[in-house]
Enzyme design. Sequence first.
Site, PDB file in Angstrom:
ATOM      1  N   HIS A   1       0.924  -1.150  -0.198  1.00  0.00           N
ATOM      2  CA  HIS A   1       0.054   0.035   0.059  1.00  0.00           C
ATOM      3  C   HIS A   1       0.954   1.363  -0.033  1.00  0.00           C
ATOM      4  CE1 HIS A   1       0.350   1.918   4.095  1.00  0.00           C
ATOM      5  NE2 HIS A   1       0.630   0.421   4.496  1.00  0.00           N
ATOM      6  N   CYS A   2       0.168   2.225  -0.510  1.00  0.00           N
ATOM      7  CA  CYS A   2       0.873   3.610  -0.322  1.00  0.00           C
ATOM      8  C   CYS A   2      -0.237   4.654   0.240  1.00  0.00           C
ATOM      9  CB  CYS A   2       1.430   4.232  -1.564  1.00  0.00           C
ATOM     10  SG  CYS A   2       0.250   3.734  -3.172  1.00  0.00           S
ATOM     11  N   SER A   3      -0.672   5.445  -0.320  1.00  0.00           N
ATOM     12  CA  SER A   3      -1.934   6.090  -0.034  1.00  0.00           C
ATOM     13  C   SER A   3      -3.098   5.712  -0.590  1.00  0.00           C
ATOM     14  CB  SER A   3      -1.707   7.746  -0.189  1.00  0.00           C
ATOM     15  OG  SER A   3      -2.630   8.549   0.520  1.00  0.00           O
TER      16      SER A   3
END
Length: 559
Positions: free
Chosen positions: A458-460
């Site tokens: 995940h990132c944002s």
Amino acid sequence: VSAPNRVMDLHKEAQTNSSITLRWKSPTDPHSQAYTYWVQWAAGEHPQGDHDPRGHQANQTRETNHTYYEVQALEPGTLYNFSVWAERSNVASSAQGLLESTAPSPVTITSCISISGGHGVVLNWSCPRGGYEAFELQVGGQQDSQNRLSCEKRVSVWGLWPAQSYPAIITTIWDGMRAPSASVTCRTENSGAIVGAIVGVTLFLIPVGLLIFFLKKRHEKSQREPAPRGLVFSFSEDILAEDFADHVRKNEKDSNFGFEEEYQQLALETYSQSQTVALAPENSAKNRYRNVLPYDWSRVPLKAIQEEPGSDYINASFMPGLENPQEFIATQGPLPQTVGDFWRLVWEQQSRTLVMLTNCVESGQVKCEHYWPLDAKPCTHGHLQVTLEGEEVLEDWTVRDLTLQHMQEQKTLPVRQFHYMTWPDHGVPHSTDPMLAFRKVLRQWLDQTTEGGPPIVHCSAGVGRTGTLIALDILLRQLDRDQRVGPFSYVQKMRESRPLMVQTEAQYVFLHHCILRFLQQSSRVPTDNGVAYENPLKDGWELGFPSSLMEEETGGSGC
């Protein structure tokens, strides 16, 4: 007299913020009609909420002749341990246990004051009794999420019009449950309406001017170097390892014109695939960005919780690998109200690897909720407890070892989190080497950790940086296996499973430079005068647009 058998199928039938109704089935033996039943309960903690100042209640026990019982006078937002057993002639069965929580308590909105100029309001609300994880604000059509520390504080909501009335509702979030407040009417003051109109016209003219500028540049480029016919169909062909450096050099000519053509072809392709579950009203607040929603066919479902609509939804998608159609899971950074769902995802998939490619706060904006413990004190999310066992902090990334425990099942899952911390908020890293080193450490761990479910990345928003790293890992392994690589075709394949994967042209270019640098490090292609890749977009401009205007729905990180 022999002891009765245990009661069966003990479950929660209904709940409020002050009661839980239990139901069970009689034991399967000839004397079940003569049984009485005992119900015992005791309060646990408020996960991530305030503790009851009176301390934990002692065990309370009640007798009933029925196979159901409503436990009343409970604290809101509180986890309770329930036990039920059968008894005949003062001989009791062994107890059947259940861990359930009451619904959270709604807040009271104490004030709603117009901001000077009339384009927003300042809200204040009381802290609810019992446990709570986060709050969801809705003022007219504006929505916002706030963490649990925001109650009894002044919180601003912008994007409103002057001289208008707006209904405001604040919803308490806890353990996947929601408790909306009573609606109040907020009124914005009428001064500033003219200024607002001027600003609105200005904001309209700026993108129009930029669009004209961009189209003009594109026209000039096309006049200088027209694209050869049929080039659009050649993007999907895999490239031999020995030809890859020439492919990159060719695409870099004329300010990355070749890469621009490839990336625009990716952007033009649309996939008419349903996103019904993600768009359901009960799930809208679980999506960090409105334009990043998982497709129904590839989303990762959670186990549904009885009588909780939408409890099987999380913004996460399975991503294909070289052979496994579910090799990775791409997801958004957890919101305050979805941290519990995130850890349910980890537990249900039995994923032993987390990859985090964002910082919690970047350029003053919250990109991801801090979902792991800060210290040795565990965090509790429903039935799951997370403990930080240790961490190793390096220059560009941190590795954390966590233990996830299911308190009801009394089982544990070891989880290792790889947190890359130096991907800039806008664009891409300035050098490929740290990213390749990070990917190497991650791949070594994955190769030796054969048990468990797919790694969760995940990132944002879970598309830009997430897509770039997943693509890099898959393509480098394709290179090792086949001595050829297909960045265009794999990004195309990713986007069939989740929209916007590898979200910007800069990330697409960076992906190619990482592959080229990997080939140089393995001596399969020569290094150009020993010069390593350096991000040419570090001045903040990309594709003719200033980086501050590239954030759109999904933040300036392209994630």
